[in-house]
Design a protein around this motif. Structure first.
Motif, PDB file in Angstrom:
ATOM      1  N   LEU A  47      29.972  48.486  39.953  1.00 48.28           N
ATOM      2  CA  LEU A  47      31.105  48.625  40.866  1.00 48.28           C
ATOM      3  C   LEU A  47      32.438  48.404  40.174  1.00 48.28           C
ATOM      4  N   CYS A  48      32.453  47.593  39.135  1.00 48.67           N
ATOM      5  CA  CYS A  48      33.714  47.332  38.432  1.00 48.67           C
ATOM      6  C   CYS A  48      34.256  48.588  37.770  1.00 48.67           C
ATOM      7  N   ALA A  49      33.399  49.558  37.500  1.00 50.00           N
ATOM      8  CA  ALA A  49      33.844  50.814  36.899  1.00 50.00           C
ATOM      9  C   ALA A  49      34.713  51.611  37.864  1.00 50.00           C
ATOM     10  N   GLN A  50      34.646  51.254  39.153  1.00 47.64           N
ATOM     11  CA  GLN A  50      35.412  51.944  40.188  1.00 47.64           C
ATOM     12  C   GLN A  50      36.550  51.067  40.712  1.00 47.64           C
ATOM     13  N   THR A  51      36.839  49.983  40.020  1.00 49.17           N
ATOM     14  CA  THR A  51      37.798  48.981  40.481  1.00 49.17           C
ATOM     15  C   THR A  51      38.845  48.740  39.397  1.00 49.17           C
ATOM     16  N   ASP A  52      39.930  48.110  39.778  1.00 52.29           N
ATOM     17  CA  ASP A  52      40.989  47.766  38.831  1.00 52.29           C
ATOM     18  C   ASP A  52      40.445  46.816  37.766  1.00 52.29           C
ATOM     19  N   PRO A  53      40.396  47.225  36.501  1.00 48.49           N
ATOM     20  CA  PRO A  53      39.827  46.372  35.452  1.00 48.49           C
ATOM     21  C   PRO A  53      40.585  45.062  35.252  1.00 48.49           C
ATOM     22  N   GLU A  54      41.849  45.029  35.617  1.00 44.98           N
ATOM     23  CA  GLU A  54      42.623  43.802  35.443  1.00 44.98           C
ATOM     24  C   GLU A  54      42.073  42.659  36.284  1.00 44.98           C
ATOM     25  N   ALA A  55      41.417  42.974  37.387  1.00 49.60           N
ATOM     26  CA  ALA A  55      40.832  41.930  38.233  1.00 49.60           C
ATOM     27  C   ALA A  55      39.736  41.170  37.482  1.00 49.60           C
ATOM     28  N   PHE A  56      39.097  41.825  36.512  1.00 53.96           N
ATOM     29  CA  PHE A  56      37.983  41.223  35.784  1.00 53.96           C
ATOM     30  C   PHE A  56      38.432  40.486  34.522  1.00 53.96           C
ATOM     31  N   PHE A  57      39.701  40.610  34.202  1.00 56.56           N
ATOM     32  CA  PHE A  57      40.272  39.926  33.045  1.00 56.56           C
ATOM     33  C   PHE A  57      41.599  39.290  33.449  1.00 56.56           C
ATOM     34  N   PRO A  58      41.524  38.299  34.355  1.00 62.96           N
ATOM     35  CA  PRO A  58      42.764  37.679  34.843  1.00 62.96           C
ATOM     36  C   PRO A  58      43.446  36.850  33.762  1.00 62.96           C
ATOM     37  N   GLU A  59      44.741  36.682  33.942  1.00 62.63           N
ATOM     38  CA  GLU A  59      45.503  35.805  33.036  1.00 62.63           C
ATOM     39  C   GLU A  59      44.947  34.391  33.162  1.00 62.63           C
ATOM     40  N   LYS A  60      45.158  33.570  32.161  1.00 62.16           N
ATOM     41  CA  LYS A  60      44.690  32.191  32.198  1.00 62.16           C
ATOM     42  C   LYS A  60      45.234  31.513  33.457  1.00 62.16           C
ATOM     43  N   GLY A  61      44.342  30.925  34.206  1.00 61.60           N
ATOM     44  CA  GLY A  61      44.712  30.265  35.458  1.00 61.60           C
ATOM     45  C   GLY A  61      44.781  31.216  36.641  1.00 61.60           C
TER      46      GLY A  61
END
Length: 87
Positions: A21-35
């Motif tokens: 499902l992540c392939a169909q989603t904004d990838p930034e959600a899976f690599f959030p900034e620290k904190g």
């Protein structure tokens, strides 16, 4: 068994990524900034059919960043530590 879930026998070792499902989603959600919040990524992972394959991949390849299989870097590190204690 894989055919029951729409996967072909020859999809390859990383074929699960195409069904993630992540392939169909904004990838930034899976690599959030620290904190940053991991809530959105974990919500997506919770209903993903390849969550187990994703987590196994991250653990086997020592992925150090991002949400994989619904777990953060810290959660995967803890899981690996627990696994080593049990073995």
């Amino acid at each position: 068994m894989a055919a029951l879930f729409g996967a072909s026998e020859d999809e390859g070792v990383l074929g699960w990524q195409e069904r993630a499902l992540c392939a169909q989603t904004d990838p930034e959600a899976f690599f959030p900034e620290k904190g940053g919040s991991t809530r959105e990524a974990k919500r997506v992972c919770s209903s993903c059919e390849v969550r187990v394959e994703c987590l196994e991949y991250a653990l086997m390849n020592d992925e150090r960043f991002g949400i994989w299989g619904g777990l953060s870097e810290r959660e995967r590190r803890r899981l690996k530590q627990l696994k080593h204690r049990v073995v």
